[in-house]
Design a protein around this motif. Sequence first.
Motif, PDB file in Angstrom:
ATOM      1  N   ALA A 191      45.989 -36.313  35.934  1.00 42.34           N
ATOM      2  CA  ALA A 191      45.035 -37.170  36.633  1.00 42.34           C
ATOM      3  C   ALA A 191      44.810 -36.698  38.067  1.00 42.34           C
ATOM      4  O   ALA A 191      43.674 -36.722  38.578  1.00 42.34           O
ATOM      5  CB  ALA A 191      45.537 -38.615  36.629  1.00 42.34           C
ATOM      6  N   ASN A 192      45.869 -36.223  38.710  1.00 41.16           N
ATOM      7  CA  ASN A 192      45.762 -35.699  40.070  1.00 41.16           C
ATOM      8  C   ASN A 192      44.836 -34.483  40.116  1.00 41.16           C
ATOM      9  O   ASN A 192      43.965 -34.371  40.990  1.00 41.16           O
ATOM     10  CB  ASN A 192      47.159 -35.333  40.572  1.00 41.16           C
ATOM     11  CG  ASN A 192      47.186 -35.017  42.062  1.00 41.16           C
ATOM     12  OD1 ASN A 192      46.156 -34.795  42.683  1.00 41.16           O
ATOM     13  ND2 ASN A 192      48.368 -35.000  42.635  1.00 41.16           N
ATOM     14  N   LEU A 193      45.006 -33.548  39.180  1.00 44.65           N
ATOM     15  CA  LEU A 193      44.169 -32.354  39.146  1.00 44.65           C
ATOM     16  C   LEU A 193      42.710 -32.691  38.858  1.00 44.65           C
ATOM     17  O   LEU A 193      41.797 -32.074  39.423  1.00 44.65           O
ATOM     18  CB  LEU A 193      44.706 -31.383  38.095  1.00 44.65           C
ATOM     19  CG  LEU A 193      46.006 -30.655  38.425  1.00 44.65           C
ATOM     20  CD1 LEU A 193      46.523 -29.899  37.211  1.00 44.65           C
ATOM     21  CD2 LEU A 193      45.806 -29.693  39.589  1.00 44.65           C
ATOM     22  N   THR A 194      42.475 -33.652  37.985  1.00 44.32           N
ATOM     23  CA  THR A 194      41.100 -34.040  37.672  1.00 44.32           C
ATOM     24  C   THR A 194      40.391 -34.596  38.894  1.00 44.32           C
ATOM     25  O   THR A 194      39.285 -34.167  39.250  1.00 44.32           O
ATOM     26  CB  THR A 194      41.093 -35.074  36.542  1.00 44.32           C
ATOM     27  OG1 THR A 194      41.774 -34.550  35.404  1.00 44.32           O
ATOM     28  CG2 THR A 194      39.672 -35.426  36.158  1.00 44.32           C
ATOM     29  N   VAL A 195      41.030 -35.543  39.550  1.00 39.35           N
ATOM     30  CA  VAL A 195      40.423 -36.136  40.741  1.00 39.35           C
ATOM     31  C   VAL A 195      40.295 -35.095  41.851  1.00 39.35           C
ATOM     32  O   VAL A 195      39.284 -35.050  42.573  1.00 39.35           O
ATOM     33  CB  VAL A 195      41.263 -37.337  41.210  1.00 39.35           C
ATOM     34  CG1 VAL A 195      40.693 -37.930  42.494  1.00 39.35           C
ATOM     35  CG2 VAL A 195      41.315 -38.404  40.122  1.00 39.35           C
ATOM     36  N   SER A 196      41.293 -34.227  41.977  1.00 37.96           N
ATOM     37  CA  SER A 196      41.265 -33.209  43.035  1.00 37.96           C
ATOM     38  C   SER A 196      40.097 -32.257  42.850  1.00 37.96           C
ATOM     39  O   SER A 196      39.440 -31.875  43.829  1.00 37.96           O
ATOM     40  CB  SER A 196      42.582 -32.429  43.052  1.00 37.96           C
ATOM     41  OG  SER A 196      43.665 -33.272  43.383  1.00 37.96           O
ATOM     42  N   ARG A 223      39.441 -29.227  32.015  1.00 35.77           N
ATOM     43  CA  ARG A 223      40.119 -28.118  32.685  1.00 35.77           C
ATOM     44  C   ARG A 223      41.565 -28.479  33.027  1.00 35.77           C
ATOM     45  O   ARG A 223      42.463 -27.643  32.933  1.00 35.77           O
ATOM     46  CB  ARG A 223      39.374 -27.748  33.970  1.00 35.77           C
ATOM     47  CG  ARG A 223      38.077 -27.010  33.785  1.00 35.77           C
ATOM     48  CD  ARG A 223      37.456 -26.663  35.124  1.00 35.77           C
ATOM     49  NE  ARG A 223      38.314 -25.789  35.896  1.00 35.77           N
ATOM     50  CZ  ARG A 223      38.270 -24.463  35.870  1.00 35.77           C
ATOM     51  NH1 ARG A 223      37.378 -23.854  35.111  1.00 35.77           N
ATOM     52  NH2 ARG A 223      39.076 -23.741  36.608  1.00 35.77           N
ATOM     53  N   ALA A 224      41.786 -29.715  33.422  1.00 38.61           N
ATOM     54  CA  ALA A 224      43.134 -30.122  33.821  1.00 38.61           C
ATOM     55  C   ALA A 224      44.102 -30.111  32.643  1.00 38.61           C
ATOM     56  O   ALA A 224      45.284 -29.765  32.815  1.00 38.61           O
ATOM     57  CB  ALA A 224      43.087 -31.516  34.455  1.00 38.61           C
ATOM     58  N   ILE A 225      43.640 -30.483  31.454  1.00 41.85           N
ATOM     59  CA  ILE A 225      44.543 -30.538  30.302  1.00 41.85           C
ATOM     60  C   ILE A 225      44.564 -29.228  29.524  1.00 41.85           C
ATOM     61  O   ILE A 225      45.267 -29.136  28.516  1.00 41.85           O
ATOM     62  CB  ILE A 225      44.144 -31.695  29.360  1.00 41.85           C
ATOM     63  CG1 ILE A 225      42.735 -31.501  28.818  1.00 41.85           C
ATOM     64  CG2 ILE A 225      44.290 -33.025  30.057  1.00 41.85           C
ATOM     65  CD1 ILE A 225      42.308 -32.564  27.825  1.00 41.85           C
ATOM     66  N   THR A 226      43.840 -28.226  30.002  1.00 40.75           N
ATOM     67  CA  THR A 226      43.858 -26.921  29.318  1.00 40.75           C
ATOM     68  C   THR A 226      44.263 -25.810  30.291  1.00 40.75           C
ATOM     69  O   THR A 226      45.413 -25.381  30.298  1.00 40.75           O
ATOM     70  CB  THR A 226      42.482 -26.620  28.696  1.00 40.75           C
ATOM     71  OG1 THR A 226      41.461 -26.752  29.705  1.00 40.75           O
ATOM     72  CG2 THR A 226      42.170 -27.587  27.559  1.00 40.75           C
ATOM     73  N   ARG A 227      43.334 -25.355  31.124  1.00 44.37           N
ATOM     74  CA  ARG A 227      43.580 -24.180  31.954  1.00 44.37           C
ATOM     75  C   ARG A 227      44.591 -24.432  33.068  1.00 44.37           C
ATOM     76  O   ARG A 227      45.339 -23.527  33.438  1.00 44.37           O
ATOM     77  CB  ARG A 227      42.264 -23.681  32.559  1.00 44.37           C
ATOM     78  CG  ARG A 227      41.284 -23.170  31.521  1.00 44.37           C
ATOM     79  CD  ARG A 227      40.035 -22.584  32.153  1.00 44.37           C
ATOM     80  NE  ARG A 227      39.179 -21.973  31.148  1.00 44.37           N
ATOM     81  CZ  ARG A 227      38.231 -22.601  30.486  1.00 44.37           C
ATOM     82  NH1 ARG A 227      38.001 -23.871  30.739  1.00 44.37           N
ATOM     83  NH2 ARG A 227      37.506 -21.978  29.579  1.00 44.37           N
ATOM     84  N   ASN A 228      44.615 -25.628  33.621  1.00 40.74           N
ATOM     85  CA  ASN A 228      45.512 -25.921  34.738  1.00 40.74           C
ATOM     86  C   ASN A 228      46.752 -26.700  34.325  1.00 40.74           C
ATOM     87  O   ASN A 228      47.511 -27.138  35.192  1.00 40.74           O
ATOM     88  CB  ASN A 228      44.772 -26.699  35.825  1.00 40.74           C
ATOM     89  CG  ASN A 228      43.569 -25.958  36.360  1.00 40.74           C
ATOM     90  OD1 ASN A 228      42.516 -26.539  36.599  1.00 40.74           O
ATOM     91  ND2 ASN A 228      43.692 -24.650  36.544  1.00 40.74           N
ATOM     92  N   LEU A 229      46.965 -26.877  33.033  1.00 40.56           N
ATOM     93  CA  LEU A 229      48.103 -27.674  32.589  1.00 40.56           C
ATOM     94  C   LEU A 229      49.424 -26.996  32.915  1.00 40.56           C
ATOM     95  O   LEU A 229      50.420 -27.669  33.210  1.00 40.56           O
ATOM     96  CB  LEU A 229      47.989 -27.938  31.080  1.00 40.56           C
ATOM     97  CG  LEU A 229      49.063 -28.843  30.471  1.00 40.56           C
ATOM     98  CD1 LEU A 229      49.057 -30.213  31.138  1.00 40.56           C
ATOM     99  CD2 LEU A 229      48.860 -28.974  28.967  1.00 40.56           C
TER     100      LEU A 229
END
Length: 556
Positions: free
Chosen positions: A327-332, A353-359
């Motif tokens: 959730a932090n990465l998505t909002v960021s 992207r947050a739950i795939t590439r940046n996970l």
Amino acid sequence: MGAYQHETEEEDRENEETEEETGDFEGGQDMEKGGKTPHTNFNASMLRTLNPTNPLRVVINGGRVPLTTPPLPPSHQPPPHHHHHVRQPPQVHHPPPPPSSQPRFIPTTTPAPQQSVNSLNSRGYTNKISLFLFVVHMIGAIGLVGFLIYKAIEGFVQGGSFRRKEQDILRHYLPQVEAASFLSIILAFLWQKAVRVWPQFMIHFILWSSFAFSFSAGILLICFQKPTTDACGAALIAFAIGNGLYSCWVTQRTSFATKILIKSLEPVSKFRDLNHPTYCMLVAGFIWMSLWILAVIGSLNFYLTPLVIVGLVLSLAWTTEVMRNVANLTVSRVIALYYLRGIQSSTNFCFQRAITRNLGSACLGSLFVPTIEALRIISRGLNLVEGEDEFMFSCAHCCLNIMNSIFRYGNGWAYVQIAAYGKNFTKSSIDTWAAFERQEMEEIVDSDIISAVCFLSGVCSGSICVIMVAAWTHHVHQGYTATLSLLSFYVGYLMTRIAMALPHACVSCYFVCYAESTDKRLFDNTISDRLTSIKSGQDVAAPTPRVPHRFNRSTR
């Protein structure tokens, strides 16, 4: 002459295609934006791309062919009018006009930094090893939880002592913990909504209500007069005392923190679905915790029960922290692209992207950031103690320096660059802290209390769950009071921490994007005024605990 015009038209079409391929990041169709963002068109006029010998260009230039346009190759030169001028260069018969009469040349391509384009649309996976370990962990955790749930059902189906024990646990254990889960998710929604609506009031309320609730929960447990509840109650009271001292210590920082929180939450109104990923993580966390509670019950009918429960607790901590950081990465990413590029991104695409590439980066940060921050706080606490033992304080000073060095390579501010540029966790931490150092913002970000406010909001929810569950359990089955109190505090804390990812990410983006952005029009003067007051000596941002002055003088 028609051939020359045809060639010029082909060159014009090639220039237009080049402009479309090398346009700015905001210009083209982007799945992240969901549409085109208008931008300035830098295309040159069609008249400026005409061939020098074109009759229209000759008439416009008064019979002079400007030299700003390169001449055609020899194979395309027009047939000469006189035979004795065939071998003469065209410059001899067409001298350059004065500078005032030369037409201005406007470039036909848009300058776009390829590095920024590639970084904002990075397609690589970050921290793949951490991602692999987390996937393996989740496979093992799902298998273990499923097996323990089966053991719980098996113990209930079997007769004899196993059935009686299972029925007793389900009757006096499960309802309280499930009620704590429901209460925690309700509190999580309420905390996030209240912080977004009343940020100024909620900072002060959370600082002091965390002290009041934790102290009340500790007193309640001590009143039960059992060794286990007395130990839990003493721990909560000790934490409440430290919480109260911290609230008094940071009172002078609440004004600046309130201004930053209010300003950083302004872009949230532009994205109506920005809190949806957080709600998704809350629902996923609630479902996983409900299954996890059943697994804890099943572990009571399995071998090595304490070891299994410790493993389940650590697994739940890592899993929920990853959910919070997703959730932090998505909002960021949504907020960072708004600050850095002026783009209104698609929240769903950023969530993907947050739950795939940046996970992978979320998994690595979830392991190390809480540990690094906790050790850094302990090191600071050791430097607060006055004394004459030089060896002890030299060790404390050394530990603090080590933790500050490690903090550069792993800190919570890195999630903004991870989300925006797709960097790995270590690279993002280093670059983010370097940006703070360039802007001389280390003291300001070091004194930020929003992360502490988010942490204490989780303490509030955990303490409220303890008060409810402890009173309930003491009435129905006193033997489970201490165990269920700890479990309910843990569940309430974790759920609220997931919900508070949104305001925490907004504040982080405000600081990091201010340090990186060269255009400060989207930011107010709060940070710049704070920097000015610190440099002038009128204010101290963060009096970081250091070794006593006497010890510093003795080591010089």
